[in-house]
Design a protein around this motif. Structure first.
Motif, mmCIF file in Angstrom:
data_model
loop_
_atom_site.group_PDB
_atom_site.id
_atom_site.type_symbol
_atom_site.label_atom_id
_atom_site.label_comp_id
_atom_site.label_asym_id
_atom_site.label_seq_id
_atom_site.Cartn_x
_atom_site.Cartn_y
_atom_site.Cartn_z
ATOM 1 N N GLY A 120 0.800 -1.216 0.000
ATOM 2 C CA GLY A 120 0.000 0.000 0.000
ATOM 3 C C GLY A 120 0.829 1.261 0.000
ATOM 4 O O GLY A 120 0.314 2.344 0.308
ATOM 5 N N CYS A 121 2.107 1.139 -0.347
ATOM 6 C CA CYS A 121 2.983 2.308 -0.435
ATOM 7 C C CYS A 121 3.082 2.762 -1.891
ATOM 8 O O CYS A 121 2.590 2.096 -2.802
ATOM 9 C CB CYS A 121 4.360 1.974 0.122
ATOM 10 S SG CYS A 121 4.338 1.495 1.868
ATOM 11 N N THR A 122 3.739 3.878 -2.107
ATOM 12 C CA THR A 122 3.838 4.458 -3.442
ATOM 13 C C THR A 122 5.289 4.486 -3.904
ATOM 14 O O THR A 122 6.129 5.119 -3.254
ATOM 15 C CB THR A 122 3.295 5.895 -3.453
ATOM 16 O OG1 THR A 122 1.937 5.885 -3.010
ATOM 17 C CG2 THR A 122 3.385 6.508 -4.847
ATOM 18 N N PRO A 123 5.603 3.797 -5.025
ATOM 19 C CA PRO A 123 6.947 3.925 -5.582
ATOM 20 C C PRO A 123 7.082 5.262 -6.302
ATOM 21 O O PRO A 123 6.215 5.628 -7.100
ATOM 22 C CB PRO A 123 7.038 2.750 -6.561
ATOM 23 C CG PRO A 123 5.627 2.443 -6.935
ATOM 24 C CD PRO A 123 4.769 2.841 -5.778
ATOM 25 N N VAL A 124 8.131 5.989 -6.008
ATOM 26 C CA VAL A 124 8.412 7.263 -6.676
ATOM 27 C C VAL A 124 9.631 7.042 -7.553
ATOM 28 O O VAL A 124 10.744 6.827 -7.052
ATOM 29 C CB VAL A 124 8.653 8.390 -5.661
ATOM 30 C CG1 VAL A 124 9.037 9.683 -6.378
ATOM 31 C CG2 VAL A 124 7.409 8.599 -4.799
ATOM 32 N N CYS A 125 9.426 7.058 -8.857
ATOM 33 C CA CYS A 125 10.497 6.713 -9.800
ATOM 34 C C CYS A 125 11.299 7.957 -10.169
ATOM 35 O O CYS A 125 10.726 8.973 -10.585
ATOM 36 C CB CYS A 125 9.898 6.072 -11.044
ATOM 37 S SG CYS A 125 9.003 4.544 -10.683
ATOM 38 N N VAL A 126 12.604 7.862 -10.017
ATOM 39 C CA VAL A 126 13.511 8.962 -10.343
ATOM 40 C C VAL A 126 14.418 8.514 -11.479
ATOM 41 O O VAL A 126 15.127 7.513 -11.341
ATOM 42 C CB VAL A 126 14.352 9.366 -9.116
ATOM 43 C CG1 VAL A 126 15.347 10.459 -9.486
ATOM 44 C CG2 VAL A 126 13.444 9.826 -7.984
ATOM 45 N N PRO A 127 14.400 9.207 -12.613
ATOM 46 C CA PRO A 127 15.199 8.767 -13.760
ATOM 47 C C PRO A 127 16.694 8.782 -13.460
ATOM 48 O O PRO A 127 17.180 9.598 -12.668
ATOM 49 C CB PRO A 127 14.858 9.785 -14.850
ATOM 50 C CG PRO A 127 13.574 10.403 -14.416
ATOM 51 C CD PRO A 127 13.591 10.391 -12.920
ATOM 52 N N THR A 128 17.414 7.869 -14.102
ATOM 53 C CA THR A 128 18.870 7.888 -14.077
ATOM 54 C C THR A 128 19.361 8.504 -15.385
ATOM 55 O O THR A 128 18.565 8.803 -16.285
ATOM 56 C CB THR A 128 19.426 6.463 -13.920
ATOM 57 O OG1 THR A 128 18.846 5.611 -14.928
ATOM 58 C CG2 THR A 128 19.089 5.894 -12.554
ATOM 59 N N ASP A 129 20.679 8.716 -15.503
ATOM 60 C CA ASP A 129 21.206 9.359 -16.709
ATOM 61 C C ASP A 129 21.385 8.336 -17.841
ATOM 62 O O ASP A 129 20.970 7.176 -17.728
ATOM 63 C CB ASP A 129 22.501 10.121 -16.401
ATOM 64 C CG ASP A 129 23.668 9.207 -16.020
ATOM 65 O OD1 ASP A 129 23.607 7.983 -16.277
ATOM 66 O OD2 ASP A 129 24.654 9.726 -15.467
ATOM 67 N N ALA A 130 22.018 8.756 -18.931
ATOM 68 C CA ALA A 130 22.156 7.888 -20.106
ATOM 69 C C ALA A 130 22.988 6.646 -19.823
ATOM 70 O O ALA A 130 22.883 5.645 -20.538
ATOM 71 C CB ALA A 130 22.767 8.679 -21.261
ATOM 72 N N ALA A 131 23.826 6.697 -18.780
ATOM 73 C CA ALA A 131 24.635 5.548 -18.387
ATOM 74 C C ALA A 131 24.001 4.794 -17.222
ATOM 75 O O ALA A 131 24.653 3.976 -16.577
ATOM 76 C CB ALA A 131 26.050 5.993 -18.024
ATOM 77 N N TYR A 132 22.738 5.103 -16.931
ATOM 78 C CA TYR A 132 21.964 4.466 -15.861
ATOM 79 C C TYR A 132 22.520 4.758 -14.465
ATOM 80 O O TYR A 132 22.350 3.983 -13.541
ATOM 81 C CB TYR A 132 21.874 2.951 -16.076
ATOM 82 C CG TYR A 132 21.251 2.589 -17.404
ATOM 83 C CD1 TYR A 132 19.895 2.797 -17.630
ATOM 84 C CD2 TYR A 132 22.019 2.075 -18.441
ATOM 85 C CE1 TYR A 132 19.316 2.494 -18.854
ATOM 86 C CE2 TYR A 132 21.445 1.765 -19.679
ATOM 87 C CZ TYR A 132 20.103 1.978 -19.874
ATOM 88 O OH TYR A 132 19.530 1.685 -21.087
#
Length: 393
Positions: A137-149
C-alpha cells in the motif's frame, strides 16, 4: 442463488503481473528457444555447499524449526564476511537470514513503511521491488537515471517529500548492469541521514564487476548504522538460486519489527539451505570470481554482435552484474516485440516496461545463465529478429 465472491484486493490489482513467468510460458511454447531472460548464473553451488547439504539430517534436531534470525554458525560466518569484505561495523546492527534478498526487501518494508508512504526507486528499477512497495500500500516514486543508468543524488533530493521513507539503490544494478561509484552511493547515504530516512542497499551482485569497476557497500560509511539497510543474496554468486538464501543487515532499533515480519512469513529460512550456505561461505568469494572471466567473455561477444545493428538499437556498456539494456528503434511496444522475438525468432529477452521504462522499446538482456557459445547464438537470433521486425507496428 449463489452469492458472488469478492474480487481480489484492490491493493494487489495495482501490482504489475510478474514478467518472468509470462516470458517463461512463451519459452515453454517455443521449443528450442534460447533465453536471454531470467537472471541466474550458469554454474551451480561449490562442492563445500553440496557436501554440507548431503550430510544434513542425521540428527533429529535438524528437522525442527531453527532460530528466526538464522542458525548461529551461519550468522557467525556472515558477520565475519560483512566485516572483512564489505567493511561494515556491526555495532548497532543486526543480521537476519532470509529466503533470498527479495524476502529481505519485503521484511525491510514491513519494518519501516506504512500505507501511503513513499519509496524512491531510481529507474530502471528491479520489478520485484516495485511490486513489493505496491503490495504494502505504499507508493513507488520513480527517479530517472542518466544515459549511463547512473543516479543523480540531486534528482533524488528533489523527489523527497514528507511521506518519503526510503531510497533504494541496487548496485551492481539489475536490470542495467551499472555499478554506482562510491562517491554517488556515499552522497545518497548522507542525504538519507540528513533527511531522516532509510537507505536500502541491494548488493546481490556484489562480486560481479568487470574492468576497473569496484563494488562499494554504503553500510561501510561512517555513522551509517542507524539508517542503512543492506540486502545480500547467495543466489547469483554461489549458483544458489533455487536454495532461496539471503540475508539482511539493519539498524538495531528495527530488530523487533523485522522479526515480526520474518516469523509471520517464514519462521526461519530452510535449515538445509542454511547448512549449504555455510559451505558456500567457507568456499568464499573466490568461487564466484573464478567464473568472471567466462561471463566477461560472453559480455564482450554480445556487445560486439550488437554493435553491428547500431542502426536499429543502442546498448550502453555497463560493468556489473550480468545484464545489459538494449533500446530499439521501433513502433512496437517492448512487450509485443518481446513476444514476437520468442515465437518467431526463438530468443527471449525481458521487456523494459517491467522495469519502469514504458516510454520507449527496450529490453534487459541477461548473459549469466548461458555458456558463451549459446549466448552468442541467442544474440545472433536477436539481431536477426530485430532486422526482420524493423518498422513493424
Amino acid at each position: 442463488m449463489k452469492s458472488s465472491l469478492p474480487p481480489a484486493s484492490r491493493r494487489m490489482a495495482e501490482v504489475q503481473s510478474p514478467i518472468i513467468p509470462v516470458v517463461g510460458e512463451w519459452i515453454r511454447q517455443t521449443p528450442g528457444c534460447i533465453s536471454l531472460g531470467q537472471g541466474v548464473a550458469f554454474y551451480g553451488p561449490p562442492p563445500q555447499a553440496l557436501e554440507r547439504a548431503r550430510a544434513f539430517g542425521d540428527q533429529p534436531d535438524c528437522h525442527k524449526y531453527g532460530s528466526v534470525q538464522g542458525q548461529p554458525e551461519l550468522l557467525k560466518l556472515i558477520g565475519a564476511k560483512l566485516v572483512s569484505e564489505n567493511g561494515l561495523d556491526l555495532d548497532g546492527r543486526r543480521v537476519v537470514v532470509t529466503a533470498g534478498a527479495n524476502m529481505a526487501f519485503l521484511n525491510a518494508l514491513f519494518a519501516i513503511a506504512d500505507p501511503g508512504d513513499e519509496v524512491i526507486l531510481p529507474t530502471p528499477f528491479y520489478f520485484n521491488q516495485e511490486m513489493a512497495i505496491r503490495m504494502l500500500g505504499c507508493t513507488p516514486v520513480c527517479v530517472p537515471t542518466d544515459a549511463a543508468y547512473q543516479p543523480d543524488p540531486e534528482c533524488i533530493r528533489a523527489a523527497l517529500t514528507p511521506r518519503t521513507r526510503a531510497v533504494v539503490t541496487v548496485s551492481p544494478n539489475n536490470p542495467s548492469g551499472a555499478v554506482y561509484p562510491e562517491a554517488v552511493l556515499r552522497a545518497i547515504n548522507a542525504l538519507c541521514a540528513e533527511r531522516g530516512i532509510y537507505h536500502i542497499c541491494d548488493e546481490a551482485y556484489e562480486y560481479f564487476t568487470y574492468g576497473d569497476a569496484r563494488h562499494y557497500s554504503p553500510g561501510a560509511a561512517a555513522r551509517s548504522q542507524a539508517h542503512t539497510i543492506s540486502l545480500y543474496s547467495l543466489s547469483k554468486a554461489y549458483g544458489f538460486a533455487s536454495w532461496r538464501i539471503g540475508y539482511m543487515v539493519f539498524p538495531e532499533h528495527l530488530h523487533e519489527a523485522v522479526l515480526k515480519a520474518q516469523d509471520t512469513n517464514l519462521i526461519c529460512a530452510t535449515r538445509i539451505a542454511q547448512e549449504a550456505a555455510m559451505g558456500a561461505l567457507e568456499a568464499g568469494p573466490g568461487y564466484a570470481r573464478s567464473h568472471l572471466a567466462s561471463l566477461e567473455q560472453t559480455r564482450d561477444q554480445i556487445l560486439a554482435a550488437l554493435h553491428h545493428v547500431n542502426d536499429l538499437c543502442r546498448v550502453t556498456p555497463t560493468q556489473g552484474a550480468f545484464y545489459l539494456m538494449l533500446e530499439v528503434d521501433t513502433d512496437l511496444s517492448s512487450e509485443r516485440l518481446a513476444e514476437k522475438l520468442v515465437r518467431e525468432h526463438g530468443v527471449a529477452v525481458i521487456p523494459g516496461a517491467a522495469f519502469g521504462l514504458c516510454d520507449r522499446c527496450c529490453f534487459r538482456i541477461s548473459y549469466g545463465a548461458l555458456r558463451p557459445e549459446t549466448a552468442v547464438e541467442g544474440v545472433r537470433r536477436l539481431v536477426d529478429g530485430l532486422r526482420r521486425t524493423q518498422g513493424l507496428s
